[in-house]
Design an enzyme around this catalytic site. Structure first.
Site, PDB file in Angstrom:
ATOM      1  N   SER A 137       0.845  -1.195   0.000  1.00 34.67           N
ATOM      2  CA  SER A 137       0.000   0.000   0.000  1.00 34.67           C
ATOM      3  C   SER A 137       0.878   1.243   0.000  1.00 34.67           C
ATOM      4  CB  SER A 137      -0.930   0.022   1.229  1.00 34.67           C
ATOM      5  OG  SER A 137      -0.176   0.090   2.427  1.00 34.67           O
ATOM      6  N   ASP A 192       6.704 -10.341   8.163  1.00 32.62           N
ATOM      7  CA  ASP A 192       6.929  -9.284   9.142  1.00 32.62           C
ATOM      8  C   ASP A 192       8.428  -8.992   9.120  1.00 32.62           C
ATOM      9  OD1 ASP A 192       7.624  -8.070  11.737  1.00 32.62           O
ATOM     10  OD2 ASP A 192       5.562  -8.493  12.314  1.00 32.62           O
ATOM     11  N   VAL A 193       8.804  -7.721   9.089  1.00 33.48           N
ATOM     12  CA  VAL A 193      10.221  -7.368   8.970  1.00 33.48           C
ATOM     13  C   VAL A 193      11.061  -7.895  10.135  1.00 33.48           C
ATOM     14  CG1 VAL A 193       9.903  -5.349   7.517  1.00 33.48           C
ATOM     15  CG2 VAL A 193       9.763  -5.108  10.010  1.00 33.48           C
ATOM     16  N   CYS A 242      10.104   0.071   2.684  1.00 32.89           N
ATOM     17  CA  CYS A 242       9.051   1.040   2.993  1.00 32.89           C
ATOM     18  C   CYS A 242       8.230   0.653   4.212  1.00 32.89           C
ATOM     19  CB  CYS A 242       8.104   1.197   1.799  1.00 32.89           C
ATOM     20  SG  CYS A 242       8.873   1.836   0.307  1.00 32.89           S
ATOM     21  N   SER A 300      12.138   9.652   7.550  1.00 34.17           N
ATOM     22  CA  SER A 300      11.057  10.634   7.706  1.00 34.17           C
ATOM     23  C   SER A 300      11.646  11.964   8.120  1.00 34.17           C
ATOM     24  CB  SER A 300      10.064  10.171   8.775  1.00 34.17           C
ATOM     25  OG  SER A 300       9.169  11.210   9.130  1.00 34.17           O
ATOM     26  N   TYR A 310       8.741   7.379  17.327  1.00 30.79           N
ATOM     27  CA  TYR A 310       8.810   7.404  15.867  1.00 30.79           C
ATOM     28  C   TYR A 310      10.053   8.144  15.386  1.00 30.79           C
ATOM     29  CZ  TYR A 310       7.309   8.111  11.034  1.00 30.79           C
ATOM     30  OH  TYR A 310       7.243   8.129   9.657  1.00 30.79           O
ATOM     31  N   LYS A 358      13.260   6.678  13.160  1.00 29.49           N
ATOM     32  CA  LYS A 358      13.600   7.212  11.843  1.00 29.49           C
ATOM     33  C   LYS A 358      14.988   7.852  11.827  1.00 29.49           C
ATOM     34  CE  LYS A 358      10.033   5.845   9.647  1.00 29.49           C
ATOM     35  NZ  LYS A 358      10.168   4.888   8.524  1.00 29.49           N
ATOM     36  N   THR A 366      -1.129   9.203   2.211  1.00 25.58           N
ATOM     37  CA  THR A 366      -1.308   7.755   2.235  1.00 25.58           C
ATOM     38  C   THR A 366      -2.167   7.364   3.435  1.00 25.58           C
ATOM     39  OG1 THR A 366       0.583   7.204   3.655  1.00 25.58           O
ATOM     40  CG2 THR A 366       1.031   7.517   1.303  1.00 25.58           C
TER      41      THR A 366
END
Length: 266
Positions: free
Chosen positions: A23, A65-66, A91, A157, A170, A174, A205
């Site tokens: 996605s 799953d990563v 991604c 990000s 987060y 990043k 998104t």
């Protein structure tokens, strides 16, 4: 054009793995790579969504799953079996928002340590897991006439540099990806593998939820951008990824995709 004058890595006929390609910017990137002539494998955790995305864009879906080593090895092997693997675009990631302490300043209302760990585990540890495995497969391919075997693009990000209120977990995850960038490029240079990163601002998104960004968020992102005053589009992300993959002389670089956005405190 003789080999010494070449400036673009060949994508046609290569196998590519897009982690988190079911996605948003990942799907847009996978679709663009298919258009560039790559055989593309996409990963995600949702089987229904993943198979639907793969059918839409002409890719192969692998549930992974990563953080799952065996599942990621299976996805890498699938890509490697489909052709000379030369591309990884990472991604996959999760967002998280919570203030460091609660309004009542009680220990119990402080930011959940489990949530912090999970965000780091998915966004940072998961990135490294995907890179170390995919790079191992890329390194086993034959080099081209200039000694290049492939290229990797990470997704960081703008929060890595200018995290907002509530983005401790987060932003840390990043920023960690950007900290990986130079060591990874150095580590993989002996095998002819370049590593770069896209640093997007507000992208339009579903990462903000199934309905996409709220109108308030759209206005805030638009107001913070210099020009154009809007959110970024997945196709613009995909276009930049392709340039980072193809351009032989871009390495260990983090490229901002945010229309000059100056991130606001909240």
């Amino acid at each position: 054009m003789v080999a010494g004058d070449r400036i673009l890595m060949h994508l046609q006929g290569r196998s590519a793995l897009v982690v988190g390609g079911t996605s948003g910017v990942g799907e847009a990137t996978a679709e663009r790579l298919v258009a560039e002539g790559c055989t593309v494998v996409i990963t995600g955790r949702d089987v229904v969504k993943g198979r639907a995305a793969a059918q839409r864009i002409g890719a192969v879906f692998c549930r992974a799953d990563v953080r799952d080593v065996d599942a990621m090895i299976a996805a890498v092997d699938t890509a490697a079996d489909l052709g000379a693997m030369g591309v990884l675009v990472h991604c996959a990631g999760v967002g998280h928002a919570a203030r460091t302490i609660g309004r009542d300043c009680a220990y119990s209302s402080a930011h959940s340590l489990d949530d912090f760990r999970e965000t780091i585990d998915i966004n940072l540890v998961g990135t490294f897991n995907a890179v170390r495995l995919a790079a191992s497969a890329i390194a086993r391919t034959d080099p081209d006439e200039l000694g290049q075997r492939g290229a990797i693009v990470l997704t960081s990000s703008l929060a890595a540099m200018v995290g907002q209120t509530g983005q401790a977990a987060y932003a840390a995850s990043k920023a960690g990806q950007l900290g990986l960038l130079l060591p990874l490029a150095r580590d993989l240079s002996s095998k002819g593998i370049r590593v770069n990163a896209v640093v997007p601002g507000g992208m339009d998104t579903a990462i903000y939820g199934p309905e996409g960004p709220s109108e308030a968020l759209r206005r805030a992102v638009s107001d913070a951008a210099i020009f154009p005053k809007r959110m970024g589009r997945p196709a613009e992300f995909a276009s930049l990824v392709v340039e980072l993959l193809r351009n032989d002389y871009i390495n260990a670089s983090a490229v901002e995709l945010a229309a000059g956005t100056v991130q606001l405190p909240r």
